[in-house]
Every structure is written in C-alpha cells, then in structure tokens.
Design a protein around this motif. Sequence first.
Motif, PDB file in Angstrom:
ATOM      1  N   ASP A   1     -11.178  -1.006  39.557  1.00  0.00           N
ATOM      2  CA  ASP A   1      -9.662  -0.882  39.951  1.00  0.00           C
ATOM      3  C   ASP A   1      -8.692  -1.531  39.068  1.00  0.00           C
ATOM      4  O   ASP A   1      -8.725  -2.524  38.786  1.00  0.00           O
ATOM      5  CB  ASP A   1      -9.542  -1.515  41.362  1.00  0.00           C
ATOM      6  CG  ASP A   1      -8.252  -1.295  42.126  1.00  0.00           C
ATOM      7  OD1 ASP A   1      -7.673  -0.160  41.572  1.00  0.00           O
ATOM      8  OD2 ASP A   1      -7.700  -2.072  42.825  1.00  0.00           O
ATOM      9  N   PRO A   2      -7.827  -0.745  38.388  1.00  0.00           N
ATOM     10  CA  PRO A   2      -7.729   0.824  38.618  1.00  0.00           C
ATOM     11  C   PRO A   2      -8.846   1.453  37.916  1.00  0.00           C
ATOM     12  O   PRO A   2      -9.423   0.699  36.911  1.00  0.00           O
ATOM     13  CB  PRO A   2      -6.399   1.091  38.006  1.00  0.00           C
ATOM     14  CG  PRO A   2      -6.253   0.097  36.869  1.00  0.00           C
ATOM     15  CD  PRO A   2      -6.708  -1.196  37.763  1.00  0.00           C
ATOM     16  N   ALA A   3      -9.009   2.726  37.979  1.00  0.00           N
ATOM     17  CA  ALA A   3     -10.263   3.583  37.346  1.00  0.00           C
ATOM     18  C   ALA A   3      -9.526   4.686  36.481  1.00  0.00           C
ATOM     19  O   ALA A   3     -10.406   5.303  35.856  1.00  0.00           O
ATOM     20  CB  ALA A   3     -11.125   3.887  38.478  1.00  0.00           C
ATOM     21  N   VAL A   4      -8.385   4.807  36.631  1.00  0.00           N
ATOM     22  CA  VAL A   4      -7.697   5.991  35.892  1.00  0.00           C
ATOM     23  C   VAL A   4      -6.734   5.224  34.913  1.00  0.00           C
ATOM     24  O   VAL A   4      -5.795   4.416  35.131  1.00  0.00           O
ATOM     25  CB  VAL A   4      -6.912   6.831  36.730  1.00  0.00           C
ATOM     26  CG1 VAL A   4      -6.329   8.071  36.090  1.00  0.00           C
ATOM     27  CG2 VAL A   4      -8.033   7.492  37.806  1.00  0.00           C
ATOM     28  N   PHE A   5      -6.914   5.704  33.655  1.00  0.00           N
ATOM     29  CA  PHE A   5      -5.993   5.035  32.338  1.00  0.00           C
ATOM     30  C   PHE A   5      -5.308   6.259  31.933  1.00  0.00           C
ATOM     31  O   PHE A   5      -5.776   7.337  31.667  1.00  0.00           O
ATOM     32  CB  PHE A   5      -6.626   4.237  31.680  1.00  0.00           C
ATOM     33  CG  PHE A   5      -7.498   3.231  31.995  1.00  0.00           C
ATOM     34  CD1 PHE A   5      -6.718   1.893  32.118  1.00  0.00           C
ATOM     35  CD2 PHE A   5      -8.838   3.364  32.881  1.00  0.00           C
ATOM     36  CE1 PHE A   5      -7.496   0.738  32.920  1.00  0.00           C
ATOM     37  CE2 PHE A   5      -9.286   2.263  33.337  1.00  0.00           C
ATOM     38  CZ  PHE A   5      -8.720   1.178  33.010  1.00  0.00           C
ATOM     39  N   CYS A   6      -4.114   5.981  31.357  1.00  0.00           N
ATOM     40  CA  CYS A   6      -3.324   7.081  30.576  1.00  0.00           C
ATOM     41  C   CYS A   6      -2.979   6.606  29.184  1.00  0.00           C
ATOM     42  O   CYS A   6      -2.803   5.464  28.839  1.00  0.00           O
ATOM     43  CB  CYS A   6      -2.136   7.310  31.175  1.00  0.00           C
ATOM     44  SG  CYS A   6      -2.205   8.270  32.709  1.00  0.00           S
ATOM     45  N   ARG A   7      -3.412   7.535  28.028  1.00  0.00           N
ATOM     46  CA  ARG A   7      -2.809   7.075  26.661  1.00  0.00           C
ATOM     47  C   ARG A   7      -1.819   8.239  26.271  1.00  0.00           C
ATOM     48  O   ARG A   7      -1.642   9.187  26.952  1.00  0.00           O
ATOM     49  CB  ARG A   7      -4.068   7.274  25.763  1.00  0.00           C
ATOM     50  CG  ARG A   7      -4.665   8.472  25.676  1.00  0.00           C
ATOM     51  CD  ARG A   7      -5.605   8.453  24.301  1.00  0.00           C
ATOM     52  NE  ARG A   7      -6.306   9.602  24.280  1.00  0.00           N
ATOM     53  CZ  ARG A   7      -5.908  10.828  23.528  1.00  0.00           C
ATOM     54  NH1 ARG A   7      -4.603  11.298  23.301  1.00  0.00           N
ATOM     55  NH2 ARG A   7      -6.827  11.863  23.524  1.00  0.00           N
TER      56      ARG A   7
ATOM     57  N   LEU B   1     -13.836  -4.931  37.496  1.00  0.00           N
ATOM     58  CA  LEU B   1     -14.750  -4.301  38.162  1.00  0.00           C
ATOM     59  C   LEU B   1     -15.475  -5.495  39.133  1.00  0.00           C
ATOM     60  O   LEU B   1     -15.709  -6.640  38.651  1.00  0.00           O
ATOM     61  CB  LEU B   1     -16.027  -4.012  36.946  1.00  0.00           C
ATOM     62  CG  LEU B   1     -17.205  -3.604  37.409  1.00  0.00           C
ATOM     63  CD1 LEU B   1     -17.037  -2.052  38.108  1.00  0.00           C
ATOM     64  CD2 LEU B   1     -18.418  -3.630  36.394  1.00  0.00           C
ATOM     65  N   THR B   2     -15.433  -5.118  40.402  1.00  0.00           N
ATOM     66  CA  THR B   2     -15.934  -5.995  41.231  1.00  0.00           C
ATOM     67  C   THR B   2     -17.641  -5.791  41.773  1.00  0.00           C
ATOM     68  O   THR B   2     -18.090  -4.484  41.627  1.00  0.00           O
ATOM     69  CB  THR B   2     -15.299  -6.215  42.641  1.00  0.00           C
ATOM     70  OG1 THR B   2     -15.087  -4.572  43.375  1.00  0.00           O
ATOM     71  CG2 THR B   2     -13.765  -6.625  42.137  1.00  0.00           C
ATOM     72  N   GLY B   3     -18.395  -6.817  42.354  1.00  0.00           N
ATOM     73  CA  GLY B   3     -19.658  -6.453  42.460  1.00  0.00           C
ATOM     74  C   GLY B   3     -20.202  -7.817  42.709  1.00  0.00           C
ATOM     75  O   GLY B   3     -19.687  -8.874  43.179  1.00  0.00           O
TER      76      GLY B   3
ATOM     77  N   LYS C   1     -12.885 -10.555  29.726  1.00  0.00           N
ATOM     78  CA  LYS C   1     -12.038 -11.334  29.720  1.00  0.00           C
ATOM     79  C   LYS C   1     -12.743 -12.900  29.974  1.00  0.00           C
ATOM     80  O   LYS C   1     -13.561 -12.594  30.939  1.00  0.00           O
ATOM     81  CB  LYS C   1     -10.831 -11.444  30.452  1.00  0.00           C
ATOM     82  CG  LYS C   1     -10.197 -10.294  30.070  1.00  0.00           C
ATOM     83  CD  LYS C   1      -8.720  -9.990  30.933  1.00  0.00           C
ATOM     84  CE  LYS C   1      -7.838  -8.843  30.673  1.00  0.00           C
ATOM     85  NZ  LYS C   1      -6.657  -8.921  31.547  1.00  0.00           N
ATOM     86  N   ILE C   2     -12.234 -13.808  29.654  1.00  0.00           N
ATOM     87  CA  ILE C   2     -12.848 -15.246  30.001  1.00  0.00           C
ATOM     88  C   ILE C   2     -12.635 -15.633  31.527  1.00  0.00           C
ATOM     89  O   ILE C   2     -13.133 -16.446  31.804  1.00  0.00           O
ATOM     90  CB  ILE C   2     -12.465 -16.231  29.063  1.00  0.00           C
ATOM     91  CG1 ILE C   2     -11.049 -16.385  29.182  1.00  0.00           C
ATOM     92  CG2 ILE C   2     -12.727 -16.004  27.659  1.00  0.00           C
ATOM     93  CD1 ILE C   2     -10.391 -17.870  28.437  1.00  0.00           C
TER      94      ILE C   2
ATOM     95  N   GLN D   1     -16.728 -10.589  39.632  1.00  0.00           N
ATOM     96  CA  GLN D   1     -15.503  -9.932  38.987  1.00  0.00           C
ATOM     97  C   GLN D   1     -15.382  -9.924  37.909  1.00  0.00           C
ATOM     98  O   GLN D   1     -15.501 -10.986  37.168  1.00  0.00           O
ATOM     99  CB  GLN D   1     -14.546 -10.209  39.623  1.00  0.00           C
ATOM    100  CG  GLN D   1     -13.107  -9.489  39.225  1.00  0.00           C
ATOM    101  CD  GLN D   1     -11.837  -9.474  40.012  1.00  0.00           C
ATOM    102  OE1 GLN D   1     -11.882  -9.629  41.057  1.00  0.00           O
ATOM    103  NE2 GLN D   1     -10.939 -10.030  39.165  1.00  0.00           N
ATOM    104  N   LEU D   2     -15.704  -8.539  36.969  1.00  0.00           N
ATOM    105  CA  LEU D   2     -15.507  -8.565  35.627  1.00  0.00           C
ATOM    106  C   LEU D   2     -14.100  -8.210  35.268  1.00  0.00           C
ATOM    107  O   LEU D   2     -13.642  -7.129  35.744  1.00  0.00           O
ATOM    108  CB  LEU D   2     -16.350  -7.527  34.942  1.00  0.00           C
ATOM    109  CG  LEU D   2     -17.911  -8.059  35.079  1.00  0.00           C
ATOM    110  CD1 LEU D   2     -18.586  -6.751  34.452  1.00  0.00           C
ATOM    111  CD2 LEU D   2     -18.109  -9.239  34.288  1.00  0.00           C
ATOM    112  N   ASP D   3     -13.272  -9.080  34.731  1.00  0.00           N
ATOM    113  CA  ASP D   3     -11.879  -8.778  34.293  1.00  0.00           C
ATOM    114  C   ASP D   3     -11.799  -8.038  32.804  1.00  0.00           C
ATOM    115  O   ASP D   3     -12.537  -8.723  31.980  1.00  0.00           O
ATOM    116  CB  ASP D   3     -11.206  -9.978  34.152  1.00  0.00           C
ATOM    117  CG  ASP D   3     -10.771 -10.620  35.557  1.00  0.00           C
ATOM    118  OD1 ASP D   3     -10.766  -9.941  36.693  1.00  0.00           O
ATOM    119  OD2 ASP D   3     -10.768 -11.718  35.649  1.00  0.00           O
ATOM    120  N   LEU D   4     -11.588  -6.782  32.636  1.00  0.00           N
ATOM    121  CA  LEU D   4     -11.592  -6.151  31.514  1.00  0.00           C
ATOM    122  C   LEU D   4     -10.470  -5.727  30.988  1.00  0.00           C
ATOM    123  O   LEU D   4      -9.672  -5.455  31.751  1.00  0.00           O
ATOM    124  CB  LEU D   4     -12.509  -4.875  31.831  1.00  0.00           C
ATOM    125  CG  LEU D   4     -13.845  -5.097  32.429  1.00  0.00           C
ATOM    126  CD1 LEU D   4     -14.784  -3.803  32.788  1.00  0.00           C
ATOM    127  CD2 LEU D   4     -14.742  -6.024  31.578  1.00  0.00           C
TER     128      LEU D   4
END
Length: 310
Positions: A134-140, A152-154, A175-176, A182-185
């Motif tokens: 979350d979020p799972a949709v990105f724009c460029r 990313l949670t789990g 991220k640290i 939770q993975l902060d990406l």
Amino acid sequence: GHGGDGGDGGQGGPGGPGSKGGDAGDITIISTQKNITGGGAFIGGHFIYVHDGGPGGAGGPGGFGGSSGFGGQPGFPTSECAAALPGNQGNAGLPGDEGVAGPHGQPGKFVPQQVERDKCADMIPLPIQFDQLDPAVFCRGFSTPATGDSALTGSNLAQVNKVTTSLANINITKKITSTDTQLDLKFAIAGNSGTGTGNLTLERDFGTPATLPNVITVNRFEVTNISPNSGARNATVNVTITGKCFDPSALIQQVIVSGLGVTVHNESILDEQTITCVFEIGALAAQNARDVTVKTGSFHHTLVNAFTVT
C-alpha cells in the motif's frame, strides 16, 4: 557431552584414577543475518547447529607393575539439538611392568547440520507471510522518471534483505525503518520503466526467495483521447479528456491547446482517468488540427493533432 573417564591403573600397584573427561560439547548457532537486535530472537539468516562430544579423559597413571589405564572415548555427537552424550569409560590397565601414562581420548566429532523445521531452532528460515502493498499503483511521466514510497505488510519480513520487481528499470530500496511486520520501500521508477502489473520478489540471506505475483502496477502519465475531437469557429465546446495518472490533488492542473484562437476554461480533474473543460473557439481561429497538452503536478503529455478547428 564430556569424554569418558580414564581407566584405572594396572593391577600391579595402586594406579591413579583417570582424569575427568573434557567439558560438554557446545551447540553453536551461526548466522549471517545482519538484522538481529540485542535481546531479540533469531529472526532469519543462515543457521547451523554443531554437536561436539568433547574430548575423552586421560588414562589413569600406571601403578608399580601395572600398565596405565587407557584414555576414555570421546563424547558422542548427537543428530539433533539434544546435549551430546558422554564417552565410555577407559579400560583398566593390565598387570605387568610399571606402566606409562595412558593416551588421551580423542576430541568429539564436529558435526554441522542445517537447521530443520520442527527441530531445535524451529522454522529457520521462517515462512514469509504477505498481507498487502500500500499503495500498489505508481505513476511515472510519459518519458520522465518518478519516485514513490510504499509499505509491504506481513510477518517474518526482517529476513528480507532485497526487493526486486519483474517490471524493468525499477529500483526498490528497503528503508532502515522497516520492521519484522512491515517493509518500508522506496521505488525509483525510470522514465523508460516497464508498465502494467508486475511481481515482487523478496530475497533473503538463507532460504528461497518469496515471489508475490501481480502486486504492483506502474502506469505512465498520458493523454489518450479528446472528446469531441473537433469544434467550429465562434463556438464553445464542452470537452472530456481521458488518459492515465491524472492527479486530482495536484496544485498544477492545466490544459493547453496549441496555436492561437482556442482558450481553455474550467479545467476539472474528476479522477485519475478523466478531465473535463471548456474550449472557447474564437471567430478568427485557424481551421486546422491542434495539439492538446495536459499538465498535472510535475507530469505533462501532449496528444498530437488531437483537436481540429472546423
């Protein structure tokens, strides 16, 4: 386990007692996991455990007329995480001439084994559980880069040391601030990155990577259609623009028609795919095809020959 005690001295005289066997063998856990916090449980990485039976005891000194006792046997390594077993006691010395010191028992064997599920250090590597991105949709931009943050949670996510995606030219940094749940990406999306839906792969020091199918979507900012696509001189036309990645919250929201004679009013971004506005066409506007450019935030795209003044 300690080694066996040494055997007694020979029967010809009062042999001394055998020396005590070696200390108990250690169980050693070795980890390449870099994210083990003080006081916390082992949470992943490459683990082995080692069973060392310990050295055997020295043989007892020989008495007068007797041989020395033989050294105790080394402790026996175990096949699982229980303590190593002690060695057998050494044999007594034989009668005869004055003996010499008996030999020491040999050290216990060094037996590394991979930790198995349901054995001592249970479930290493731990199974990675995934909830959502979350979020799972990105724009460029249409051909310009962009960045985005996501979580990313789990569970058991602290094992993860690298995250990649099946979409081309996207770099993902862990991220640290990440935790075990939770993975902060951070996503660095190149201007020529892949678009559409892609997989995420979670890599770790030990254990097979975990692949999460179809969890990320990357779209590019673009204008795909102008409706209606024409209007007469000296007319006011209500126009609907469709596309992708329009940002209703952007501070910059602008629609521009190329050339002279067409003014745009009342731009409104309804959602990520829809913009409404009004084209006011002057009486002297050139009767030709016009490019239409949409700007929202830092993104912009031009649809060539998208609207014709008739």
